[in-house]
Design a protein around this motif. Structure first.
Motif, short mmCIF file in Angstrom:
data_model
loop_
_atom_site.label_atom_id
_atom_site.label_comp_id
_atom_site.label_asym_id
_atom_site.label_seq_id
_atom_site.Cartn_x
_atom_site.Cartn_y
_atom_site.Cartn_z
N GLY A 1 -1.57 -5.54 -4.77
CA GLY A 1 -0.98 -4.20 -4.89
C GLY A 1 -2.02 -3.21 -5.20
N CYS B 1 0.95 -1.12 0.08
CA CYS B 1 0.24 -0.25 0.08
C CYS B 1 0.95 1.46 -0.13
CB CYS B 1 -1.02 -0.10 1.15
SG CYS B 1 -2.51 0.99 1.12
N ILE C 1 9.40 -3.12 -4.94
CA ILE C 1 9.43 -3.79 -3.58
C ILE C 1 8.34 -5.05 -3.76
CG2 ILE C 1 8.65 -4.02 -1.35
CD1 ILE C 1 9.71 -1.01 -1.11
N ILE C 2 7.05 -4.71 -4.38
CA ILE C 2 6.08 -5.85 -4.31
C ILE C 2 6.42 -6.72 -5.45
CG2 ILE C 2 4.48 -4.71 -5.94
CD1 ILE C 2 2.15 -5.23 -3.87
N LYS D 1 3.64 -7.01 -12.44
CA LYS D 1 4.30 -7.14 -11.30
C LYS D 1 4.24 -8.71 -10.67
CE LYS D 1 3.74 -2.40 -10.26
NZ LYS D 1 5.00 -1.61 -9.36
N LYS E 1 -0.55 -3.72 -14.44
CA LYS E 1 0.30 -3.74 -13.12
C LYS E 1 0.18 -5.18 -12.49
CE LYS E 1 0.72 0.91 -12.46
NZ LYS E 1 0.15 2.27 -11.70
O1 C5P Z 1 3.88 1.08 -10.65
P1 C5P Z 1 3.23 1.53 -9.45
O2 C5P Z 1 3.94 2.61 -8.67
O3 C5P Z 1 2.07 2.37 -10.00
O4 C5P Z 1 2.64 0.36 -8.48
C1 C5P Z 1 1.87 0.58 -7.53
C2 C5P Z 1 2.01 -0.71 -6.68
O5 C5P Z 1 3.41 -1.37 -6.60
C3 C5P Z 1 1.83 -0.44 -5.27
O6 C5P Z 1 1.29 -1.71 -4.50
C4 C5P Z 1 3.04 -0.27 -4.63
O7 C5P Z 1 3.10 -0.22 -3.13
C5 C5P Z 1 4.13 -1.04 -5.15
N1 C5P Z 1 5.32 -0.51 -5.51
C6 C5P Z 1 6.37 -1.29 -4.84
N2 C5P Z 1 7.68 -0.79 -5.02
C7 C5P Z 1 7.86 0.39 -5.94
C8 C5P Z 1 6.86 0.84 -6.64
C9 C5P Z 1 5.77 0.46 -6.48
O8 C5P Z 1 6.36 -1.91 -4.12
N3 C5P Z 1 9.02 0.72 -6.20
#
Ligand code: C5P
Length: 220
Positions: free
Chosen positions: A142, A94, A127-128, A161, A157
């Motif tokens: 996500g 989040c 991260i995710i 992801k 996404k």
């Molecule tokens: O690509 P975007 O930032 O729109 O994706 C959003 C999702 O990816 C969210 O769940 C966010 O917490 C996660 N995220 C992440 N690490 C990043 C970028 C986004 O975990 N560097």
């Protein structure tokens, strides 16, 4: 019953912004308040889950029953996420993670210079996507903050992801965007979707967690 729907489930949640240092006194960040992630943590704990809340810098109290880990940068947040002990049932991303950080963090305060200076930025780890790729949780959820083409971008996404569920919100609507008390979500997973209507972030969190519990039980 719904009140103990997540009994004993181990859930990790990232929340809030990340802060990317430029020098000892300056940083790049964003306006994420952490409210949605903290509402998810609070409701998951109320539903019986064992919650680890990995939080960027926010001004919110720790929800009852949650183990909180405070982090600053995206790299710190990734390290904390990979270090949560025990097998996780659910990972919910989040946090509003900064996409880029300074290529070099200055040791001393950057002095005022000419009329223009340049900053070199490099990409932060996703991260995710890392958690999903390493199979660090049985179900990876996500968020996608979009201003247009919500379904198309959210499904992109979900796929790119390697997520199990994506919850999209339209941040062009200020009443449900960053720092708002309310939210509304369009939730997508492979082969299904559900709308969660505008309500307090706590009520929206509860509905999303119920949906997560259903997807988890179908996946096991
Ligand atoms: O690509 P975007 O930032 O729109 O994706 C959003 C999702 O990816 C969210 O769940 C966010 O917490 C996660 N995220 C992440 N690490 C990043 C970028 C986004 O975990 N560097």
């Amino acid at each position: 019953s719904i009140s103990n729907a997540l009994e004993g489930k181990r859930i990790t949640i990232t929340a809030g912004p990340t802060r990317e240092a430029l020098d000892p006194v300056r940083y790049i960040s964003n306006h994420s308040s952490g409210k949605m992630g903290f509402a998810l943590a609070a409701e998951a704990a109320r539903m019986g889950a064992l919650v680890t809340l990995i939080s960027g810098p926010v001004s919110l109290p720790t929800p009852t029953g949650c183990a909180r880990i405070n982090v600053s940068s995206a790299q710190d947040m990734l390290g904390a996420a990979l270090n949560v002990p025990g097998e996780q049932d659910v990972f919910i991303g989040c946090a509003a993670v900064a996409d880029y950080r300074a290529a070099d963090v200055a040791d001393q305060k950057i002095k005022k210079q000419g009329d223009e200076i340049s900053l070199k930025l490099v990409k932060n780890p996703d991260i995710i996507a890392t958690i999903a790729q390493k199979n660090n949780a049985k179900l990876v959820v996500g968020f996608a903050a979009e201003t247009q083409n919500v379904e198309q971008y959210a499904l992109g996404k979900l796929e790119n992801k390697g997520l199990d569920i994506i919850a999209a919100n339209d941040v062009s609507d200020a009443s449900i965007g960053f720092n708002a008390e309310h939210n509304a979500l369009s939730v997508f997973w492979p082969g299904g979707q559900q709308q969660i209507a505008t309500a307090s972030k706590f009520k929206v969190a509860r509905e999303l967690l119920y949906l997560i519990q259903q997807r988890l039980s179908e996946k096991l």
